[in-house]
Design a protein around this motif. Sequence first.
Motif, short mmCIF file in Angstrom:
data_model
loop_
_atom_site.label_atom_id
_atom_site.label_comp_id
_atom_site.label_asym_id
_atom_site.label_seq_id
_atom_site.Cartn_x
_atom_site.Cartn_y
_atom_site.Cartn_z
N GLU A 39 38.39 88.13 45.10
CA GLU A 39 38.93 87.18 46.07
C GLU A 39 39.08 87.81 47.45
O GLU A 39 38.84 87.17 48.47
CB GLU A 39 40.28 86.65 45.59
CG GLU A 39 40.84 85.56 46.49
CD GLU A 39 42.10 84.92 45.92
OE1 GLU A 39 42.65 84.03 46.58
OE2 GLU A 39 42.51 85.34 44.83
N ASP A 63 41.67 86.83 38.50
CA ASP A 63 40.64 86.98 39.53
C ASP A 63 39.35 87.41 38.82
O ASP A 63 39.21 88.57 38.42
CB ASP A 63 41.07 88.01 40.57
CG ASP A 63 40.06 88.18 41.70
OD1 ASP A 63 38.96 87.59 41.63
OD2 ASP A 63 40.37 88.91 42.67
N GLU A 92 34.96 81.53 45.63
CA GLU A 92 35.01 82.19 44.33
C GLU A 92 33.63 82.36 43.69
O GLU A 92 33.52 82.74 42.53
CB GLU A 92 35.93 81.42 43.39
CG GLU A 92 37.38 81.38 43.90
CD GLU A 92 38.32 80.71 42.93
OE1 GLU A 92 38.06 80.74 41.71
OE2 GLU A 92 39.32 80.15 43.39
#
Length: 546
Positions: A370, A435, A386
Motif C-alpha cells: 500500500e 495488506d 491495490e
Amino acid sequence: MSFLNRRRFLSATGFTVVGVASPLTVLHAGAAPGSDGVFRHGVASGDPLPDAVVLWTRVTPVPEAQPGSGTGSTVSVRWEVAADREFRRVVRRGSAIAGRQADHTVKVDVDGLDAATTYWYRFVCEGRTSPVGRTRTAPAPGAAVSSLRFGVVSCANYMAGFFSAYRHLAARSDLDAVLHLGDYLYEYADGEYGPGSEIGRAHDPDKEMVTLSDYRRRHAQYKADPDLRALHAAAPFIVTWDDHESANDAWSGGAENHTPGTEGDWQDRRAAARRAWGEWMPVREPDPRRLYRRLSFGSLADLSMLDLRSYRSKQVDDRDLDAVGDPARTITGDEQMRWLKDGLATTRARWKLVGNPVMIAPVLFPPLPEGIARPLADTTGLLPPEGVPYNVDQWDGYTADRRELLSHLHDNGIDDTVFLTGDIHSSWAADLPLDAGTYPTAPSVATELVCTSVTSDNLDEITGSEPRTTSIAVEESIKAANRHVKMLEFDSHGYSLLEVTPERVQMDWVYISDPVDPDARPRRAAGWQVEAGSNRVTPAATPLAD
C-alpha cells in the motif's frame, strides 16, 4: 460471475476463449419435472434455530395449478413433525393454506422443538402424503458443541449438467445443514449458457426469466430435479442469493444481463425475482426487505449470511479501474456493514463463519504494498491503488469496503473469522492479509474457503481444453502473483464438506467425475484447515471421516 468477465480474464493472462465442444447427448428420464402428483416438487427445511425450523413444500392440487400459472383453488395442507422416521412420536402438527397468492407454496415456521435434535416431517393434502424430510435444530445458545458438519454448494446451472453432486451429498447422514451460497438457479434462455436440450436439460421457460411467472416456473423446474429434491429432504438448507437468482452481475440499480428497453424496469424484475425466491426457498423472512441474517450454533460458531447484490454500487467500467477504491462505492451497503462488524465484534462464539456470495480475497496483478501502490496510482494514474483486479464483480471491485472490514478485524483483535464463498466456479483456500502487497510480512486477519460449482462452467469448459491442462498454468500464475492464495483448482465440479470443531475448521473438496454424466462418481480431492487462533489456511493432514 459472467462469461464476459472470464473472457476478459483469459485475455489478460494470454489465453484465448474458443468454442466449447458439444458433450455427448445424455438423456436422464428422472431429471424432467413430473407430470402428476400433489407433491411433485418435494419437501424442504431451512434456517434451523435451537427451537424452530422452517418447513416448505409446494402442492399441485389440480393439474391446471401449474407453477407460475396463477390458477388453482386454495387448499388446506396439514403438516407433522416427529421424533422418529415412522411418525409414531409426533411432536408438532398443524395446517397451512396454499393458494395462488404464493404460487401454492407452503412455508411453516415450526417452533417448540428441542435443541440439537433430528426430526422428520411430512405434509398431507388432498388425501396424498408428501415424501418424508429430515431436519435438525441448532444447538442451544451457549451450549458446548464438539463438532458441526455442513455441506457447502453453489452455482448449479440446470442446463450445464446433472446434479450428481447434490445426490452424493444427500447420501450422507452426518449433516447439520447445507449452506447454499448462491446461484441456486440461472436466468438464461435454453442453450444460452450450457448444452441444455442437448443433454435433456432444457430450461423452462425456454426464454430468459424476467416476469414473476418466469421465475416461479424456473424455481419449480429446479425443485423437480430428483437429486436436488433428495438433498432438500436430507438436511436443512441455509441459503443466500447471488446474481443469477435475478440476473447476471446484478447491483442495486440494474444488472449486466438486464436491458430496460426490452425487459422492463429493473426494480419490477428484481421484485419478481425476490418474491419467487422467497416463495420457493425454505428461508425465514421476518423482514422480506432484508435477506442478510445470522444463525448461531451454541458456543462453537455464528454464521452470518450476506446479501451482496441488493445494496451494492454498480460495478466499475474496465476503463475506470481506479474507481474500485472509491469509498463512496459499496458492496454491502452501510447498514449491512454495520450489522456484520457489530456481530463479529460482539459474538462469544469460537468461530465467526461468513456466508459470502462472492470472493473477498484479493486477486490482483500485481498486488503492491500500500505504501508504494497509492503514491504510484496518484502519480501515474496507471494502476488502481491495490493492483489490477481480474474480477470487479467481487470484493476486488469494492476495496474500500474490504479494507474497512479487514481493518475492523485487525484493530479489534478478532480472530477465527472464516469466509465461506461460492460464485467463481473453482476451488480456493486463501489467507486474507491486511495488506496483500506485503504478505506474508503483513498479518493475515481471516481466511477464505471457496467451494466450486455444482455444474456451472469452469475454466476448462470455457476454454474448450482438456481438464488439468491449460488451467494449471493460470492457477500457478495467480498463486505466484498472490502469495496469500494457497490452493486453487479451476476445472472440477462438486461440493464441499465443512467440519467445525473448537480446534479447527476444515473443508474437503469432493469432485464429481463428469457433470454431463447422470451417474457421475465422487472423489475427495483436497482438504485445507484453519487452526484456531492462526488466521491462516494449511493443508489438512487427514480427510474428514465418513
